[in-house]
Write an enzyme that holds these catalytic residues in place. Sequence first.
Site, PDB file in Angstrom:
ATOM      1  N   GLY A 170     -13.647  -6.616   5.141  1.00 22.84           N
ATOM      2  CA  GLY A 170     -13.021  -7.946   4.816  1.00 22.84           C
ATOM      3  C   GLY A 170     -12.425  -7.936   3.251  1.00 22.84           C
ATOM      4  N   GLY A 171     -12.215  -8.921   2.551  1.00 24.93           N
ATOM      5  CA  GLY A 171     -11.630  -8.833   1.435  1.00 24.93           C
ATOM      6  C   GLY A 171     -12.277  -8.008   0.258  1.00 24.93           C
ATOM      7  N   GLY A 405      17.935  16.455  -3.269  1.00 26.95           N
ATOM      8  CA  GLY A 405      17.006  15.569  -3.835  1.00 26.95           C
ATOM      9  C   GLY A 405      15.655  15.768  -4.446  1.00 26.95           C
ATOM     10  N   ALA A 406      14.947  16.742  -3.553  1.00 26.37           N
ATOM     11  CA  ALA A 406      13.556  17.097  -3.821  1.00 26.37           C
ATOM     12  C   ALA A 406      13.428  17.978  -4.912  1.00 26.37           C
ATOM     13  CB  ALA A 406      12.953  17.643  -2.325  1.00 26.37           C
TER      14      ALA A 406
END
Length: 518
Positions: A170-171, A405-406
Amino acid sequence: MDQDKLKKLIDLREEAKLGGGEKRIATQHEKGKYTARERIEMLVDEGSFEEFDMFVTHRCRDFGLDKKQYMGDGVVTGHATIDGRVVYIFSQDFTVLGGSLSESFAKKICKIMDQAMKMGAPIVGINDSGGARIQEGVNSLAGYAEIFERNILASGVIPQISAVFGPCAGGAVYSPALTDVIIMSDKTSYMFVTGPKVTKTVTGEDISVEDLGGATVHATKSGVAHFRADDEEEGLMLIRKSLEYLPQNNLEDPPITESKDPIERKEDFLNDIVPEDANKPYDVKDIIYAIVDEKEFLEFHRHYAKNIVVGFVKFNGQPTGIVANQPNYLAGVLDNDASRKAARFVRLCDAFNVPILTLVDVPGFLPGSGQEYSGIIINGAKLMFAYGEATVPKVTVTLRKSYGGAHDVMSSKQLRGDINYAWPSAEIAVMGPKGAIEILEGRNISNIENAEEKEKYIAEKEQEYKDYFANPYQAAKYGYIDDIIEPRNTRFRVIRALRTLATKKDSLPPKKHSNIPL
Ligand code: HXC
């Protein structure tokens, strides 16, 4: 002193130490788990733990809880030392109401988080809990939120390490998720926002606890866990190891230790480790182990996004973060997962003044709709942002490919790389020869009808391109590479670079905070 008063204290302490009682402790052991206190004892320097709030109990009177009071209320908190350095600790006690979190329980955790912040000391959280104490309703939810807020404020100020040695659902998952390192024990821990039962009701998917949120899933598929430990002993060792490379807080430097590994140790095999054929893989970890102190490498996310390797090492005793493309897996390409994994690690290093060594062998970003639809633009930008923003010393060694770009992303000079070396095998260019010739010579190639001639022409053009671009000298000519080094000398060169950069001062323009493309 009245002996009765002393006896009362001793008796109460003994009662508190039993948590939910002997029967529940036995059940915990039967599941192959240790108790909250045993875990702390195993984690810290012998006899150094001082417990706080042993006498705290919950205040809930509903659902018969007034008759179920346990001293300490399901969480053991306090401070201790690990390798002589102060840490604050909370350890959830599953033997008390399933380690579920009440208002008092949350207050105990918040108290030590506040102290850790004031003292500038790391916080270690050991999670083993059924989540919000259902009987306490919104008070429990509020308690969680108090913890989350402190996790957020502490982020980048003090190291926060989470171990998950049982349920975390859960949370409740969001407290570990907000911390720097998550370690899960194999087969005995799980984390999920929604468990199998609700999953089945909502989506119809039938899935086991282990397949939904076990340590293997989070260490391999989701990347939520940095480490999957074989057992709790290993998990506790990983907490101690992680802290070894980190300072107490963001205003300190990580502790430098003495190293017996010779600074000038040469590794001749490195001169031949990169295959002549640019498409042949090799294991970048062989290079890492060869150049670092004592072959010690604390690898983060070992089983996740294996095309990039990240983790802590030391160079002449100086803790350093390593980021390395892995040619052995997907040719070391940058994809969504690898970009996010490395970005998070770069930011961890930068937050805590750990210098970064980047080893580059990257053919580019992984093409395709799958990657584009999952946001390779934004995820690649995360890594670029992390490097560009980092002010810690940054040393880069380009081993082989560094394309497109890498190339820019992987700690290039223009992203404030401090010292950028290349091996003679480096190929720094806009793209590889094959792709480049297809684009530049496409028209000429299609005009050649004879297949043999076509092949010959392509081979010639590719060779021309390779001779011109597929080397480090073009980049060195423009000063983008500071020096081309002999591979076997890499350890010495990196150590000297880090020593030179030890006094580095760099900063960012004044701002509230950056807007990293999340
Ligand atoms: C109160 C709880 C509890 C809880 C367990 N117990 N979880 N009590 N609140 N959340 C109690 C049980 O009643 C039991 O008490 C004892 O702890 C041990 O639990 P068992 O069920 O016997 O243990 P086990 O079989 O090992 O199962 C463990 C478990 C299960 C899988 C964790 O207890 C469970 O499903 N618990 C509920 C989990 C849950 O849904 N939590 C809420 C999640 S939502 P007795 O006295 O009978 O021994 C959430 C929101 C947080 O946490 C939001 C933050 C923003």
